[in-house]
Enzyme design. Structure first.
Site, PDB file in Angstrom:
ATOM      1  N   CYS A 113      -9.317  -6.406 -18.168  1.00 56.13           N
ATOM      2  CA  CYS A 113      -9.231  -7.720 -17.500  1.00 56.13           C
ATOM      3  C   CYS A 113     -10.248  -8.717 -18.058  1.00 56.13           C
ATOM      4  CB  CYS A 113      -9.406  -7.565 -15.997  1.00 56.13           C
ATOM      5  SG  CYS A 113      -8.144  -6.526 -15.255  1.00 56.13           S
ATOM      6  N   HIS A 250     -10.998 -14.719 -13.407  1.00 56.73           N
ATOM      7  CA  HIS A 250      -9.931 -13.721 -13.566  1.00 56.73           C
ATOM      8  C   HIS A 250      -9.219 -13.598 -12.228  1.00 56.73           C
ATOM      9  CE1 HIS A 250      -7.660 -10.193 -14.191  1.00 56.73           C
ATOM     10  NE2 HIS A 250      -8.469  -9.395 -13.511  1.00 56.73           N
ATOM     11  N   ASN A 280      -2.086 -10.051 -10.774  1.00 54.02           N
ATOM     12  CA  ASN A 280      -3.150  -9.784 -11.753  1.00 54.02           C
ATOM     13  C   ASN A 280      -2.498  -9.494 -13.108  1.00 54.02           C
ATOM     14  OD1 ASN A 280      -5.207  -8.782 -13.325  1.00 54.02           O
ATOM     15  ND2 ASN A 280      -6.018  -7.375 -11.772  1.00 54.02           N
TER      16      ASN A 280
HETATM   17  N1  ACO Z   1       0.973  -1.740   1.231  1.00 56.53           N
HETATM   18  C1  ACO Z   1       0.620  -1.336   2.449  1.00 56.53           C
HETATM   19  N2  ACO Z   1      -0.434  -0.554   2.687  1.00 56.53           N
HETATM   20  C2  ACO Z   1      -1.195  -0.181   1.636  1.00 56.53           C
HETATM   21  C3  ACO Z   1      -0.884  -0.586   0.322  1.00 56.53           C
HETATM   22  C4  ACO Z   1       0.255  -1.384   0.144  1.00 56.53           C
HETATM   23  N3  ACO Z   1       0.632  -1.832  -1.067  1.00 56.53           N
HETATM   24  N4  ACO Z   1      -1.796  -0.072  -0.510  1.00 56.53           N
HETATM   25  C5  ACO Z   1      -2.669   0.620   0.250  1.00 56.53           C
HETATM   26  N5  ACO Z   1      -2.304   0.566   1.548  1.00 56.53           N
HETATM   27  C6  ACO Z   1      -2.959   1.168   2.688  1.00 56.53           C
HETATM   28  C7  ACO Z   1      -3.856   2.293   2.320  1.00 56.53           C
HETATM   29  O1  ACO Z   1      -3.123   3.490   2.179  1.00 56.53           O
HETATM   30  C8  ACO Z   1      -4.816   2.336   3.470  1.00 56.53           C
HETATM   31  O2  ACO Z   1      -4.194   3.010   4.534  1.00 56.53           O
HETATM   32  P1  ACO Z   1      -5.058   3.990   5.483  1.00 56.53           P
HETATM   33  O3  ACO Z   1      -6.090   3.118   6.106  1.00 56.53           O
HETATM   34  O4  ACO Z   1      -4.017   4.505   6.410  1.00 56.53           O
HETATM   35  O5  ACO Z   1      -5.632   5.011   4.548  1.00 56.53           O
HETATM   36  C9  ACO Z   1      -4.949   0.863   3.867  1.00 56.53           C
HETATM   37  O6  ACO Z   1      -3.810   0.195   3.298  1.00 56.53           O
HETATM   38  C10 ACO Z   1      -6.224   0.207   3.370  1.00 56.53           C
HETATM   39  O7  ACO Z   1      -6.419   0.583   2.025  1.00 56.53           O
HETATM   40  P2  ACO Z   1      -7.665   0.093   1.202  1.00 56.53           P
HETATM   41  O8  ACO Z   1      -7.571   0.648  -0.172  1.00 56.53           O
HETATM   42  O9  ACO Z   1      -8.912   0.328   1.976  1.00 56.53           O
HETATM   43  O10 ACO Z   1      -7.391  -1.466   1.205  1.00 56.53           O
HETATM   44  P3  ACO Z   1      -8.324  -2.616   0.725  1.00 56.53           P
HETATM   45  O11 ACO Z   1      -8.581  -3.559   1.792  1.00 56.53           O
HETATM   46  O12 ACO Z   1      -9.493  -2.101  -0.066  1.00 56.53           O
HETATM   47  O13 ACO Z   1      -7.359  -3.353  -0.299  1.00 56.53           O
HETATM   48  C11 ACO Z   1      -7.043  -3.523  -2.658  1.00 56.53           C
HETATM   49  C12 ACO Z   1      -6.864  -2.663  -1.428  1.00 56.53           C
HETATM   50  C13 ACO Z   1      -6.194  -4.769  -2.507  1.00 56.53           C
HETATM   51  C14 ACO Z   1      -6.602  -2.741  -3.893  1.00 56.53           C
HETATM   52  C15 ACO Z   1      -8.515  -3.917  -2.778  1.00 56.53           C
HETATM   53  O14 ACO Z   1      -9.351  -2.787  -2.672  1.00 56.53           O
HETATM   54  C16 ACO Z   1      -8.820  -4.614  -4.069  1.00 56.53           C
HETATM   55  O15 ACO Z   1      -8.375  -5.717  -4.312  1.00 56.53           O
HETATM   56  N6  ACO Z   1      -9.652  -4.006  -4.891  1.00 56.53           N
HETATM   57  C17 ACO Z   1     -10.031  -4.611  -6.141  1.00 56.53           C
HETATM   58  C18 ACO Z   1      -9.240  -4.002  -7.172  1.00 56.53           C
HETATM   59  C19 ACO Z   1      -8.628  -4.978  -8.106  1.00 56.53           C
HETATM   60  O16 ACO Z   1      -8.416  -6.112  -7.853  1.00 56.53           O
HETATM   61  N7  ACO Z   1      -8.339  -4.423  -9.242  1.00 56.53           N
HETATM   62  C20 ACO Z   1      -7.694  -5.151 -10.232  1.00 56.53           C
HETATM   63  C21 ACO Z   1      -8.112  -4.677 -11.542  1.00 56.53           C
HETATM   64  S1  ACO Z   1      -9.812  -4.814 -11.718  1.00 56.53           S
HETATM   65  C22 ACO Z   1     -10.077  -6.351 -11.795  1.00 56.53           C
HETATM   66  O17 ACO Z   1      -9.290  -7.031 -12.331  1.00 56.53           O
HETATM   67  C23 ACO Z   1     -11.255  -6.829 -11.149  1.00 56.53           C
END
Ligand code: ACO
Length: 323
Positions: A113, A250, A280
């Site tokens: 990224c 980004h 993304n």
């Molecule tokens: N739809 C519905 N529910 C979902 C989904 C989905 N697509 N994906 C995960 N869940 C559920 C999980 O299973 C979890 O359920 P549980 O509580 O029963 O276990 C719940 O939602 C919460 O999951 P978390 O992973 O804690 O959710 P979070 O609030 O952290 O959001 C996310 C997840 C959006 C991936 C976030 O952590 C994030 O944005 N992280 C940064 C990663 C990123 O952006 N990476 C991109 C590449 S790196 C970069 O470019 C910076």
């Protein structure tokens, strides 16, 4: 002194739009969850015949047209990508061929990224070192092809696309009023590999593999890493957050973007956000956002523009430039 000045910009997106609603029929997710956690409403997905090189070449042509140049005028092509058409040759060389030129040289940069920020910083060094006068810097990706479409924790986040800029050597005074790149700050730390990686590769599995991510872990590090390199950019130049006209981050997640801008004291109206439309797109996300905000007249000549990214590796970095 020589400065690397943005002379043109362009973008290319696949034809097909994939909405959050459509994703609801593919994995157990909801439009509400995706919007609330990420800000993403739709993304573009490459179809048959659309590849990283074809999208990159389309974005390059648009950037050349915007600059009033032809491919003949370019002596270096750098493509930032983690989803090349082939393991080799480099996608940049493929794009060079698609643009119909055989002079100069072309290579890829792989920093996931952060790829576009790394590529811009690299191009700036080639220009200031006198090895190139005009550089096409491209970010192009087809992340849809390395997603596990049964994994709802990753497949809802990414999209495909490409963006490009033309950087040109121009004479500057050496001060902060110069147009062009004023500073670049790059970082990496390979100890974070397991948090965001692809579980395949030519030398390990002999397969392409799929993207794997511990989203919460990535999130935890993102804001701190991004704001660190931005503060280093401010220290290196004496510029402050109040001087910045546009933050072009980004586009990974609206919450990371908002958190970083808030920590830096940059108001939301100065932040370019396209993650809602593109998802993304990894190395393509910054040049896509730049092209969007420059085309609609927000970013104007003379504006101070701050680019930042963080991604797999981890890699992270920032570029401060005057448009
Ligand atoms: N739809 C519905 N529910 C979902 C989904 C989905 N697509 N994906 C995960 N869940 C559920 C999980 O299973 C979890 O359920 P549980 O509580 O029963 O276990 C719940 O939602 C919460 O999951 P978390 O992973 O804690 O959710 P979070 O609030 O952290 O959001 C996310 C997840 C959006 C991936 C976030 O952590 C994030 O944005 N992280 C940064 C990663 C990123 O952006 N990476 C991109 C590449 S790196 C970069 O470019 C910076």
């Amino acid at each position: 002194m020589i400065r690397s000045v943005v002379r043109g910009f362009g973008a290319a997106l696949p034809k097909r739009v994939l909405s959050n609603r459509e994703l609801e029929s593919m994995v157990e997710t909801s439009d509400e969850w995706i919007v609330q956690r990420t800000g993403i409403r739709q993304r573009y997905i490459a179809g048959e015949g659309e590849t990283t090189a074809s999208l990159g070449a389309d974005a390059a042509r648009a950037a050349l047209a915007n600059a009033g140049l032809s491919a003949e005028d370019v002596d270096l092509i750098i493509c930032a990508t983690s989803t090349p058409d082939n393991t080799f040759p480099a996608t940049a060389v493929n794009i060079q061929n698609r643009l119909g030129i055989t002079h100069g040289f072309a290579f890829d940069v792989q920093a996931v990224c952060s790829g576009f920020v790394y590529a811009v910083a690299t191009a700036d060094l080639y220009i200031r070192g006198g090895m190139a006068k005009r550089v096409l810097v491209i970010g192009a990706e087809t992340f849809s092809r390395i997603l596990d479409w049964t994994d709802r924790t990753t497949c809802v986040l990414f999209g495909d696309g490409a963006g490009a800029i033309v950087l040109e050597a121009q004479e500057g005074q050496g001060g902060l009023a110069d147009r062009g790149i004023l500073t670049s700050q790059l970082r990496s730390d390979g100890s974070h590999k397991e948090k965001l990686y692809v579980d395949g590769g030519p030398s390990t599995t002999g397969t392409v593999g799929h993207l794997r991510m511990e989203g919460r872990e990535v999130f935890k590090h993102a804001v701190g890493m991004i704001t660190d390199v931005i503060e280093q950019s401010f220290e290196a130049t004496g510029i402050s957050a109040a001087d910045v006209d546009w933050l072009v981050p980004h586009q990974a997640n609206k919450r990371i973007i908002d958190g970083s801008a808030k920590k830096l004291g940059i108001p939301p109206e100065k932040v370019v956000v396209t993650v809602d439309q593109h998802g993304n797109t990894s190395a393509a996300s910054i040049p896509l956002a730049l092209a969007t905000a420059a085309a609609d007249g927000r970013i104007k000549r003379g504006d101070l523009v701050l680019l930042e990214a963080m991604g797999g590796g981890f890699t992270w970095g920032a570029v401060l430039l005057r448009w």
